[in-house]
Design a protein around this motif. Structure first.
Motif, PDB file in Angstrom:
ATOM      1  N   SER B  83       0.876  -1.274   0.033  1.00  0.00           N
ATOM      2  CA  SER B  83       0.047   0.214   0.025  1.00  0.00           C
ATOM      3  C   SER B  83       0.894   1.227  -0.093  1.00  0.00           C
ATOM      4  O   SER B  83       1.754   1.315   0.803  1.00  0.00           O
ATOM      5  CB  SER B  83      -0.857  -0.097   1.403  1.00  0.00           C
ATOM      6  OG  SER B  83      -1.565   1.058   1.334  1.00  0.00           O
ATOM      7  N   THR B  84       0.674   2.192  -0.939  1.00  0.00           N
ATOM      8  CA  THR B  84       1.360   3.475  -0.945  1.00  0.00           C
ATOM      9  C   THR B  84       0.627   4.572  -0.654  1.00  0.00           C
ATOM     10  O   THR B  84       1.059   5.691  -0.687  1.00  0.00           O
ATOM     11  CB  THR B  84       1.868   3.570  -2.293  1.00  0.00           C
ATOM     12  OG1 THR B  84       0.950   3.397  -3.448  1.00  0.00           O
ATOM     13  CG2 THR B  84       2.910   2.477  -2.710  1.00  0.00           C
ATOM     14  N   VAL B  85      -0.795   4.373  -0.531  1.00  0.00           N
ATOM     15  CA  VAL B  85      -1.428   5.601  -0.238  1.00  0.00           C
ATOM     16  C   VAL B  85      -1.324   6.384   1.113  1.00  0.00           C
ATOM     17  O   VAL B  85      -1.586   7.429   1.371  1.00  0.00           O
ATOM     18  CB  VAL B  85      -3.015   5.009  -0.254  1.00  0.00           C
ATOM     19  CG1 VAL B  85      -3.494   4.482   1.141  1.00  0.00           C
ATOM     20  CG2 VAL B  85      -3.890   6.240  -0.898  1.00  0.00           C
ATOM     21  N   ALA B  86      -0.569   5.863   1.781  1.00  0.00           N
ATOM     22  CA  ALA B  86      -0.182   6.486   3.057  1.00  0.00           C
ATOM     23  C   ALA B  86       0.829   7.450   2.823  1.00  0.00           C
ATOM     24  O   ALA B  86       0.478   9.053   3.371  1.00  0.00           O
ATOM     25  CB  ALA B  86       1.066   5.536   3.907  1.00  0.00           C
ATOM     26  N   LEU B  90      -0.601  11.235   4.342  1.00  0.00           N
ATOM     27  CA  LEU B  90       0.481  12.151   5.018  1.00  0.00           C
ATOM     28  C   LEU B  90       0.475  13.394   4.481  1.00  0.00           C
ATOM     29  O   LEU B  90       0.716  14.537   4.982  1.00  0.00           O
ATOM     30  CB  LEU B  90       1.651  11.328   5.025  1.00  0.00           C
ATOM     31  CG  LEU B  90       2.626  11.548   6.074  1.00  0.00           C
ATOM     32  CD1 LEU B  90       1.939  11.473   7.348  1.00  0.00           C
ATOM     33  CD2 LEU B  90       3.659  10.458   6.191  1.00  0.00           C
ATOM     34  N   ALA B  91       0.700  13.543   2.930  1.00  0.00           N
ATOM     35  CA  ALA B  91       0.661  14.880   2.358  1.00  0.00           C
ATOM     36  C   ALA B  91      -0.198  15.789   2.715  1.00  0.00           C
ATOM     37  O   ALA B  91      -0.196  16.939   3.034  1.00  0.00           O
ATOM     38  CB  ALA B  91       1.152  14.640   0.897  1.00  0.00           C
ATOM     39  N   GLN B  98      -0.193  22.730   7.954  1.00  0.00           N
ATOM     40  CA  GLN B  98       0.397  24.042   7.674  1.00  0.00           C
ATOM     41  C   GLN B  98      -0.674  25.280   7.072  1.00  0.00           C
ATOM     42  O   GLN B  98      -0.069  26.175   6.482  1.00  0.00           O
ATOM     43  CB  GLN B  98       1.481  23.922   6.565  1.00  0.00           C
ATOM     44  CG  GLN B  98       2.521  22.703   6.716  1.00  0.00           C
ATOM     45  CD  GLN B  98       3.098  23.076   8.214  1.00  0.00           C
ATOM     46  OE1 GLN B  98       3.135  22.312   9.186  1.00  0.00           O
ATOM     47  NE2 GLN B  98       3.777  24.088   8.597  1.00  0.00           N
ATOM     48  N   SER B  99      -1.819  24.998   7.145  1.00  0.00           N
ATOM     49  CA  SER B  99      -2.802  25.810   6.394  1.00  0.00           C
ATOM     50  C   SER B  99      -3.022  27.269   7.264  1.00  0.00           C
ATOM     51  O   SER B  99      -3.681  28.043   6.420  1.00  0.00           O
ATOM     52  CB  SER B  99      -4.279  24.979   6.355  1.00  0.00           C
ATOM     53  OG  SER B  99      -4.491  24.814   7.785  1.00  0.00           O
TER      54      SER B  99
END
Lengths: 337, 490
Positions: B83-86, B90-91, B98-99
């Protein structure tokens, strides 16, 4: 349970309808003449003595047809079996006068009209209540597109279900558009596994229909991808579903998360709740659901069954987490587990 | 269904990570105590692990699909090929955290006068004789300040009136409020007004105006009468009486939710944590902000910031917090706001709008100060320093400089660069980075440079102590955890 199809319809008088059709039923003998030629009249005990002329066809319950005299000479009269007597004014069905088969598409008096738009699916969930079939059922779309304009404006909610509706691609967008145009007051709710929305372009197409009240219910079974993928029996499904959700929410599309609680999912319910509140807090609704004893659930019962009393602790903890973050949460359990 | 159908289903093992290896996502760690470590990821999610588990990560001897493995994976400390959706999630979380940078300057402080009727020894702004009108802001400067304010891209503008005692120049407050509303008609921002006042000059006319324009009141309450009056000497020695009468007056005219109180912690205050909290509760408040004394203005001159060390303040904080938690357990909802802000950073995906704990610092880009004489400062602290002849954080003057010149002043850009914790020595490796901030003015005042050596920094020591204490409470005290969770605003 209502039988939403019939193979027991019989012709009573001469049949001049050659093609299968999607047709609305009416039991109003005062229906303006201009509307009659497209609708079927539903003969009942209370209107049998004032059956109007001019309808495209007539349905009469089999029992009632016995009392009918010789003098009723309209064409296109069909008898319907007892199990179809629930049909009422405003209902919409598909009917083939040649094979004498019918399928009920829409019931005006039901609060829960769901359109099954395909039986195909790209998941194969352990507890699927509507086991998918790899068949060409693209004709369904045509029926639904014909049926939507015939449905009542007063319909509160209309469901879209499958199979996996997004497998229809462009055809799905046609269905959503038709709902928006013909049923502007009706909430639309679609059950989808969300995977195809990982394609941002497709998500954009759906969102750009800009249906005013359209919620997509998407299942998420675990915070851990391998567990989710196992439950839906598809590698990579977790990633696609999450990316689909992110795409839909980036387009301001309403999304509901649906979690079915069973032996494979109950243990990490609190962790899933934490995961959702931390990563997907912008979701509009969360539905936690018990098992339904239909479809594949029976096949996989040993791997799925846990008495709800045994997951109280995890459920309570999860609901507390959702409540803390003011997420709209619903727990649904059927009576007959 | 038949066993043939059953055979179509694969086992859980078929969906596990086939590769058998994992990779780290960015995270930092620090010792919580002798037995445990705190690990934080870049979005501020944290995990506390005992040495044994921590060493498994260090040695990469994690067992695949163990509970620990799932914990680290779920909270985005590790990921694997299955799984790479992490990384997407995270992004997204990092962007959300940081909004606060999106809006740019929201808080605009107008120092409408330096005059004051009090003579507090810790006063962070040098006060002047009450009737010296040369310490009042002019209408001309106020107009220029408003033009400046409306140049901010922020959709939400907060205008706070400061002093001295701001109400001694109420006429100018009226002028600014009316002008701001008039100017905003064509701009359409959301504006909120706050008057910071000791409430002693308050009267019907003032409150009617506040009512009409939905102006909030922020006042000072340092604790019970003996403490408040000791902290805030005034001719007649009636600061407390006037504050309480003022608070009740505001409540009755505007509503209890329109007035909030801030305390200043003096050396004397440290002895009375319970009495201060009791006073807040008996005045009907549901929150207190436990502040430390900042080393500016008269506080530096009189060396009063030196008079107690950070440890003493931390003891005060811990005692107070324990007492507040006890009060909550007994059924009265009462929030410690500094803790609540930090909990929001730790336990929610949201950013906080708290200027003091931001990276980069919120000076200028979150809050800005217009002094009575038209000088513009990057923060309330910078103008306090300026009143002591240290004008190094002066960004310009409304009469002489344009918005662009002020907002890109070298000193501001430098200060911002020096407060991006991700690049600051010691901060960049610190597990508390996602929760912390940096105060360039404090470090300049105490160590002579804006970054400062963090090992010698009271700011660092204080916040480290607070973070560790909060995490210990969350981990070790279930009841305290329950109470603190209710403080999080969602």
């Amino acid at each position: 349970m209502l039988k939403l199809y019939s193979k027991q319809i019989k012709t009573l008088t001469a049949n001049s309808i050659s093609e299968p059709l999607v047709v609305r039923l009416s039991s109003n003998h005062l229906l303006p003449i201009g509307l009659r030629r497209n609708d079927f009249f539903l003969i009942t005990q209370s209107n049998i003595d004032k059956v109007p002329s001019g309808f495209k066809g007539y349905f009469i319950p089999e029992d009632l047809s016995l009392t009918l005299g010789e003098e009723f000479l309209a064409d296109n009269v069909f008898t319907i079996p007892n199990d179809q007597e629930y049909l009422g004014d405003g209902d919409v069905i598909w009917f083939d006068p040649n094979s004498l088969n019918s399928r009920t598409i829409y019931r005006k008096n039901s609060k829960h009209n769901s359109l099954l738009v395909t039986e195909r699916c790209n998941n194969y969930c352990l507890m699927c209540s509507q086991p998918p079939r790899e068949i060409n059922d693209s004709y369904i779309v045509e029926h639904i597109l014909q049926a939507i304009p015939l449905m009542s404006h007063e319909t509160n909610e209309l469901g879209i279900t499958g199979g996996e509706p997004t497998l229809l691609g462009e055809d799905l967008i046609k269905i959503i558009k038709a709902s928006k145009i013909y049923l502007p007051e009706t909430s639309l709710h679609m059950l989808s596994n969300g995977r195809n929305f990982a394609d941002l372009e497709f998500a954009k197409k759906v969102a750009s229909v800009a249906h005013p009240d359209f919620m997509i219910g998407i299942p998420l079974y675990s915070d851990i991808n391998s567990i989710h993928d196992y439950v839906v029996q598809a590698n990579g499904a977790f990633d696609e579903t999450i990316r689909g959700i992110l795409n839909l929410k980036s387009l301001n599309q309403l999304v509901e998360l649906r979690v079915v609680i069973h032996k494979q999912t109950y243990a990490r319910l609190p962790q899933l709740a934490e995961f959702i509140t931390r990563n997907l807090l912008f979701i509009d609704h969360v539905a936690l659901m018990g098992l339904e004893m239909t479809g594949f659930t029976r096949t996989n019962l040993d791997d799925l069954w846990i008495d709800p009393i045994e997951y109280q602790k995890e459920l309570t903890e999860a609901v507390k987490i959702f409540a803390r973050f003011k997420m709209n949460t619903l727990f649904i359990i059927t009576n007959c587990v | 269904m038949t066993s043939a159908t059953k055979a179509k289903f694969k086992s859980l093992d078929a969906y596990k990570n086939a590769q058998g290896s994992f990779r780290f996502l960015p995270f930092k760690f620090i010792k919580l105590d002798n037995e445990r470590y705190i690990l934080t990821n870049i979005a501020g999610e944290f995990i506390v692990l005992d040495k044994f588990d921590f060493n498994k990560i260090r040695d990469r001897s994690l067992e695949m699909d163990s509970d620990l493995y799932h914990k680290l994976k779920s909270k985005h400390f590790i990921y694997d090929d299955s799984s790479t959706v992490a990384i997407d999630l995270l992004a997204l979380k990092y962007r959300t955290k940081q909004s606060f940078l999106d809006g740019f300057t929201g808080l605009h402080m107008f120092v409408v006068t330096l005059r004051c009727d009090h003579s507090c020894p810790y006063c962070q702004v040098s006060r002047q004789n009450e009737d010296t009108e040369k310490f009042d802001m002019s209408e001309e400067d106020a107009l220029k300040a408003l033009l400046f304010t409306f140049k901010s891209p922020s959709p939400l503008i907060k205008i706070e009136f400061q002093g001295g005692e701001s109400l001694l120049n109420f006429k100018l407050i009226q002028f600014i409020v009316l002008k701001a509303k008039e100017m905003n008609q064509s701009i359409g921002k959301q504006i909120q007004f706050v008057i910071a006042t000791n409430l002693s000059p308050v009267n019907d006319e003032i409150l009617d105006f506040c009512d009409e324009h939905e102006i909030l009141i922020s006042t000072s309450l340092d604790g019970p009468e003996f403490l408040h009056n000791k902290n805030r000497p005034k001719a007649g020695n009636d600061s407390y009486q006037r504050a309480i009468a003022g608070i009740n007056f505001v409540k009755s005219k505007l509503g209890p939710d329109k007035v909030s109180a801030l305390m200043t912690t003096s050396l004397e205050s440290l002895k009375y944590p319970r009495e201060i909290i009791d006073e807040y509760i008996s005045q009907g408040f549901n929150a207190i902000f436990l502040r430390s004394l900042s080393p500016y203005g008269f506080a530096i001159k009189t060396k009063s910031f030196d008079m107690y060390n950070t440890d003493a303040w931390l003891d005060f904080y811990k005692t107070s917090l324990a007492y507040i938690i006890e009060i909550n357990k007994n059924g009265y909802f009462f929030v410690e706001q500094y803790t609540a802000l930090i909990l929001q950073k730790m336990l929610t995906p949201f950013a906080t709008g708290f200027v003091d704990l931001q990276s980069p610092s919120g000076i200028g880009i979150s809050a800005i100060v217009f002094n009575y004489d038209g000088d513009v400062y990057a923060s309330d602290e910078s103008r306090m320093l300026a009143e002591m002849e240290d004008k190094s954080f002066r960004l310009g003057n409304l009469k002489e400089n344009s918005y662009q010149e002020i907002i890109t002043a070298d000193i501001l850009v430098d200060a911002l660069q020096n407060t991006i914790l991700e690049g600051v020595p010691m901060c960049s490796d610190c597990a508390f980075l996602p929760y912390c901030g940096s105060d360039p003015i404090y470090h300049a005042a105490t160590q002579g440079d804006m970054i400062g050596h963090k090992a010698k920094s009271g700011f660092c020591k204080k916040n480290m102590g607070v973070f560790k204490h909060i995490i210990k409470l969350l981990e070790d005290d279930l009841e305290a955890r329950e109470v603190m969770m209710r403080w999080i605003r969602v």
